[in-house]
Design a protein around this motif. Structure first.
Motif, short mmCIF file in Angstrom:
data_model
loop_
_atom_site.label_atom_id
_atom_site.label_comp_id
_atom_site.label_asym_id
_atom_site.label_seq_id
_atom_site.Cartn_x
_atom_site.Cartn_y
_atom_site.Cartn_z
N ASP A 53 0.83 -1.16 -0.02
CA ASP A 53 0.10 0.09 -0.11
C ASP A 53 0.88 1.25 0.07
OD1 ASP A 53 -2.25 -1.77 0.09
OD2 ASP A 53 -2.40 -1.36 2.28
N ALA A 54 0.32 2.17 -0.54
CA ALA A 54 1.24 3.36 -0.97
C ALA A 54 1.50 4.30 0.40
CB ALA A 54 0.29 4.55 -1.86
N ASP A 55 0.54 4.02 1.59
CA ASP A 55 0.81 4.57 2.75
C ASP A 55 1.95 3.99 3.42
OD1 ASP A 55 -1.02 2.38 3.15
OD2 ASP A 55 -1.60 3.41 5.02
N ILE A 56 1.92 2.61 3.38
CA ILE A 56 3.12 2.02 3.88
C ILE A 56 4.52 2.32 3.62
CG2 ILE A 56 4.28 -0.39 4.25
CD1 ILE A 56 1.24 -1.51 4.38
N ILE A 57 4.50 2.38 2.09
CA ILE A 57 5.81 2.79 1.57
C ILE A 57 6.15 4.37 1.88
CG2 ILE A 57 6.90 3.33 -0.66
CD1 ILE A 57 5.39 1.20 -1.95
N ALA A 58 5.25 5.26 1.89
CA ALA A 58 5.58 6.50 2.16
C ALA A 58 5.90 6.39 3.81
CB ALA A 58 4.16 7.20 2.19
N PHE A 59 5.39 5.86 4.73
CA PHE A 59 5.73 5.72 5.96
C PHE A 59 7.47 5.21 6.03
CE2 PHE A 59 6.78 3.47 10.00
CZ PHE A 59 6.54 4.29 10.76
N PHE A 60 7.52 4.40 5.69
CA PHE A 60 9.17 3.90 5.73
C PHE A 60 10.37 4.65 4.86
CE2 PHE A 60 6.97 -0.13 6.69
CZ PHE A 60 7.82 -0.65 7.77
N LYS A 61 9.51 5.30 3.87
CA LYS A 61 10.46 6.28 3.19
C LYS A 61 10.66 7.64 3.79
CE LYS A 61 10.31 4.98 -1.52
NZ LYS A 61 10.11 5.35 -2.93
N SER A 62 9.56 7.96 4.67
CA SER A 62 9.85 9.00 5.42
C SER A 62 10.55 9.28 6.43
CB SER A 62 8.26 9.56 5.86
OG SER A 62 8.07 8.69 6.80
N GLN A 63 11.00 7.88 7.04
CA GLN A 63 11.96 7.86 8.11
C GLN A 63 13.52 7.92 7.60
OE1 GLN A 63 10.68 7.04 11.07
NE2 GLN A 63 8.87 7.45 9.88
N GLY A 64 13.80 8.08 6.35
CA GLY A 64 15.07 8.37 5.60
C GLY A 64 15.73 7.12 4.99
N ARG A 65 16.80 7.27 4.47
CA ARG A 65 17.45 6.10 3.82
C ARG A 65 17.46 4.90 4.55
NH1 ARG A 65 23.12 7.68 1.26
NH2 ARG A 65 22.57 5.70 0.63
N GLY A 66 17.42 3.87 3.68
CA GLY A 66 17.30 2.52 4.45
C GLY A 66 15.94 1.95 4.42
#
Length: 88
Positions: A53-66
């Motif tokens: 889901d887009a919100d899952i990807i957005a959440f993890f990406k919002s935490q920075g690299r990795g």
């Protein structure tokens, strides 16, 4: 991605200067023998294609690299808990 590290300056540091810099860094956490005893060997990673889901990807990406590593870690925690419950 090109970083801003002055590698010539880093290469010129002595071992003593490196140790002193690490010891003076309040964020540095030295790895102890106990840490190594708790280490777990993880097999090589395999590339896969997965739809999330887009919100899952957005959440993890919002935490920075990795973010992919964090997703992997979250899945590992889920897997380990599921295995532990199955043994009980």
């Amino acid at each position: 991605m090109k970083g801003r590290t002055d590698w010539a300056r880093v290469d010129a540091l002595t071992d003593e200067e490196i140790v002193a810099a690490v010891e003076s860094d309040p964020d540095a956490e030295l790895i102890t023998d106990e840490d190594w005893e708790q280490a777990v060997w993880v097999k090589a990673k395999h590339p896969v294609s997965i739809r999330l889901d887009a919100d899952i990807i957005a959440f993890f990406k919002s935490q920075g690299r990795g973010y992919q590593t964090r997703i992997n870690n979250a899945l590992r925690i889920f897997m380990d808990k599921a295995k532990a419950q199955k043994k009980s």
